[in-house]
Write a protein that holds these residues in place. Sequence first.
Motif, mmCIF file in Angstrom:
data_model
loop_
_atom_site.group_PDB
_atom_site.id
_atom_site.type_symbol
_atom_site.label_atom_id
_atom_site.label_comp_id
_atom_site.label_asym_id
_atom_site.label_seq_id
_atom_site.Cartn_x
_atom_site.Cartn_y
_atom_site.Cartn_z
ATOM 1 N N PHE A 1 35.134 33.715 39.971
ATOM 2 C CA PHE A 1 34.693 32.400 39.575
ATOM 3 C C PHE A 1 34.355 31.279 40.444
ATOM 4 C CE2 PHE A 1 37.807 28.495 38.530
ATOM 5 C CZ PHE A 1 37.987 29.508 37.203
ATOM 6 N N LEU A 2 34.119 32.175 41.108
ATOM 7 C CA LEU A 2 33.649 31.544 42.363
ATOM 8 C C LEU A 2 31.676 31.139 42.351
ATOM 9 C CD1 LEU A 2 35.961 31.806 45.669
ATOM 10 C CD2 LEU A 2 35.947 29.956 44.639
ATOM 11 N N HIS A 3 31.560 32.051 42.456
ATOM 12 C CA HIS A 3 30.429 32.326 41.582
ATOM 13 C C HIS A 3 29.781 31.252 40.214
ATOM 14 C CE1 HIS A 3 26.183 35.616 41.601
ATOM 15 N NE2 HIS A 3 25.929 33.612 41.380
ATOM 16 N N LEU A 4 30.971 31.313 39.354
ATOM 17 C CA LEU A 4 30.806 30.862 38.141
ATOM 18 C C LEU A 4 30.179 29.645 38.565
ATOM 19 C CD1 LEU A 4 32.580 32.797 35.753
ATOM 20 C CD2 LEU A 4 30.275 32.815 35.764
ATOM 21 N N VAL A 5 31.274 28.675 39.463
ATOM 22 C CA VAL A 5 31.406 27.542 39.693
ATOM 23 C C VAL A 5 30.516 27.339 40.480
ATOM 24 C CG1 VAL A 5 32.821 26.245 41.214
ATOM 25 C CG2 VAL A 5 33.867 27.295 39.653
ATOM 26 N N ALA B 1 33.026 20.808 43.956
ATOM 27 C CA ALA B 1 32.354 22.163 42.534
ATOM 28 C C ALA B 1 33.791 21.933 41.388
ATOM 29 C CB ALA B 1 31.912 22.695 42.814
ATOM 30 N N LEU B 2 34.462 22.481 42.362
ATOM 31 C CA LEU B 2 35.650 23.151 41.399
ATOM 32 C C LEU B 2 36.015 22.065 40.380
ATOM 33 C CD1 LEU B 2 37.304 25.746 40.847
ATOM 34 C CD2 LEU B 2 38.664 25.333 43.049
ATOM 35 N N ARG B 3 36.762 21.041 41.202
ATOM 36 C CA ARG B 3 37.276 19.848 40.810
ATOM 37 C C ARG B 3 36.725 19.614 39.742
ATOM 38 N NH1 ARG B 3 42.118 19.037 43.075
ATOM 39 N NH2 ARG B 3 41.961 19.890 45.090
ATOM 40 N N GLY C 1 47.357 22.068 39.943
ATOM 41 C CA GLY C 1 47.125 22.070 41.535
ATOM 42 C C GLY C 1 45.493 21.562 41.688
ATOM 43 N N LEU C 2 44.620 22.123 40.673
ATOM 44 C CA LEU C 2 43.108 21.115 39.915
ATOM 45 C C LEU C 2 42.828 19.586 39.437
ATOM 46 C CD1 LEU C 2 41.752 24.368 39.815
ATOM 47 C CD2 LEU C 2 41.190 22.489 41.800
ATOM 48 N N VAL C 3 43.735 19.459 39.111
ATOM 49 C CA VAL C 3 44.361 17.571 38.084
ATOM 50 C C VAL C 3 43.325 17.146 38.718
ATOM 51 C CG1 VAL C 3 46.038 16.688 36.235
ATOM 52 C CG2 VAL C 3 44.987 19.493 35.902
ATOM 53 N N VAL C 4 42.759 16.097 38.186
ATOM 54 C CA VAL C 4 42.621 14.572 39.088
ATOM 55 C C VAL C 4 42.359 13.430 37.688
ATOM 56 C CG1 VAL C 4 41.089 15.843 41.212
ATOM 57 C CG2 VAL C 4 40.139 15.306 38.532
ATOM 58 N N PRO C 5 42.336 12.683 37.883
ATOM 59 C CA PRO C 5 42.847 11.683 37.227
ATOM 60 C C PRO C 5 41.166 11.819 36.464
ATOM 61 C CG PRO C 5 43.692 10.973 39.258
ATOM 62 C CD PRO C 5 43.277 11.793 39.429
ATOM 63 N N ALA D 1 22.753 11.532 42.369
ATOM 64 C CA ALA D 1 24.272 10.988 42.968
ATOM 65 C C ALA D 1 24.843 12.230 42.668
ATOM 66 C CB ALA D 1 24.392 10.116 41.938
ATOM 67 N N THR D 2 25.036 12.944 41.682
ATOM 68 C CA THR D 2 26.603 14.624 41.304
ATOM 69 C C THR D 2 25.961 15.435 42.532
ATOM 70 O OG1 THR D 2 26.591 13.800 39.386
ATOM 71 C CG2 THR D 2 27.274 15.376 39.688
ATOM 72 N N LEU D 3 24.660 15.420 42.690
ATOM 73 C CA LEU D 3 24.066 16.744 43.824
ATOM 74 C C LEU D 3 24.949 16.606 45.502
ATOM 75 C CD1 LEU D 3 21.203 18.408 42.163
ATOM 76 C CD2 LEU D 3 23.032 19.538 42.049
ATOM 77 N N LYS D 4 23.857 15.125 45.512
ATOM 78 C CA LYS D 4 24.310 14.402 46.178
ATOM 79 C C LYS D 4 25.897 14.866 47.491
ATOM 80 C CE LYS D 4 20.146 11.884 47.561
ATOM 81 N NZ LYS D 4 19.793 11.057 47.857
ATOM 82 N N TRP D 5 26.300 14.238 46.102
ATOM 83 C CA TRP D 5 28.037 13.827 46.049
ATOM 84 C C TRP D 5 28.831 15.660 46.169
ATOM 85 C CZ3 TRP D 5 32.487 16.049 42.657
ATOM 86 C CH2 TRP D 5 33.473 16.080 42.357
ATOM 87 N N LEU D 6 28.307 15.911 45.475
ATOM 88 C CA LEU D 6 28.812 17.929 45.964
ATOM 89 C C LEU D 6 28.564 18.472 46.745
ATOM 90 C CD1 LEU D 6 27.940 18.996 42.076
ATOM 91 C CD2 LEU D 6 30.456 19.024 43.215
#
Length: 469
Positions: free
Chosen positions: A287-291, A336-338, A355-359, A461-466
């Motif tokens: 699962f973590l590898h997929l993410v 990345a997971l979120r 635990g992973l739900v975010v607005p 921008a997303t990659l830098k944030w990740l």
Amino acid sequence: MPNFTSPLKNHTSPLQTIRPGNCIAAKLKDQLHQMAQDATDTMPGDMPFCDHSTGSGNMGATPKLQNGLQPSQRLILLICAGPDNNLAEHFAALSEADWITLVDQAIAKRIGLLLDRALTRANCQPLLPAPCRAAIEDERRRLTMSAFGHMLALTEAVAFLRRHNIVPVALKGARLAYRDYPEARLRPLRDIDLLVPADQAERAQQLMIDSGTYEVASWAGYYGIEFGHQLPELLDTQRGVSFEIHHRLNARGWAEEPQLVAMVLEQNEDMAVSGAAVRVPSAHANFLHLVEHATLHHMFENGPLTLADLHFAALGGAIDWPLLIAQAQAMGLDRALRLVAAIASANGATWVPGGLVVPAESMAEHVDACVTAMLRDESLTDHAAMLRGITLRKGQMPGLFAAVRAALTPTPARLADIAKVGPDNPLRWLAYPVWLVARGQAYFAARRADVDPDSTVREVATLKWLRRD
């Protein structure tokens, strides 16, 4: 380093595993192009989609949703994020032109049989236009044969290496196809990735080449373990299936990568495939590898199938969500997971824990950037990746000066690959003119391609944030 200069040559071709679906998708385009042209040229754009009771109706220009997605694109996301959901209402709203686009895109994105499954679950098979039904039937036959061929290739390769005291771990897709998904053909495999410890990688590669069953693929480069996370691709000359011997999982500057590599090598289990034992990562490791693979490695350009992978991986494996979230945080994968959870939730996923739900609004820009990349035509992915890479290195949108600087800075490994010498061999510089021309052509092709510059900025921008850059 193994001798890759004289691979066997018998003109064997892969079983459409490198770019699965492209031939079928092209065939469908040829068959349906005129129908789609008639649909968009002769009818007004504000005509209704179709009669919900019969599935027939007036064909109009493909309408856009409020978020800019076409109905076919929205359905692809819904099918992948929630494969067990009933999508009858969405199917009933499609025009004939929408069906053509949906089937074409689904096959190209390797989800043709997930679409077929969703139609069956919603009792909507009668809505399919005849040419679309024929294309899906062709895809069903092709992927049934492909899943069987990959199963044979996988078990034979693993058994061969085990006889030489090398026990590989079959990465990502093998566990998904032959354990997590309801049917192997629902999860098409492009190739088979086998992870071995770094000190066994070149030996495993050479043993396979020397066996006479495998050869270095005609499209493969020339490099050793110092270049990246895998060795040059091998081709099973009997099955037409390609293999990659991995010694790492990601070679793109992810500092916590060794933690996941160790986890995969240490936390794995034997899976029975046609009576043979195949070692695969644990549910958490896979699962973590997929993410990681979808986010840091590919910026979602491996397509929407990732959403279905996460769905079936979550259902098929015993996931301890608090533990997995903690593991992701330790590996620098918490964002990345979120993010993948937010994209999945927005499209009907049922696996996302509380635990992973975010607005949604908290990462709306990142979600939009990832969906754009996820749905991008495969012909544009290399161009987009090149523009992102240059932008990341130079810190701004590529311009002429950035292009010149990039063109003058080849890596030793890349030059060595072209010259077919080792990366420390001074003769590699003889390949510099070839590299310079190819690099320039690729850059300007990327600039001419239909890739929105704003998308590049958002994706960077997303990659830098990740990465927390």
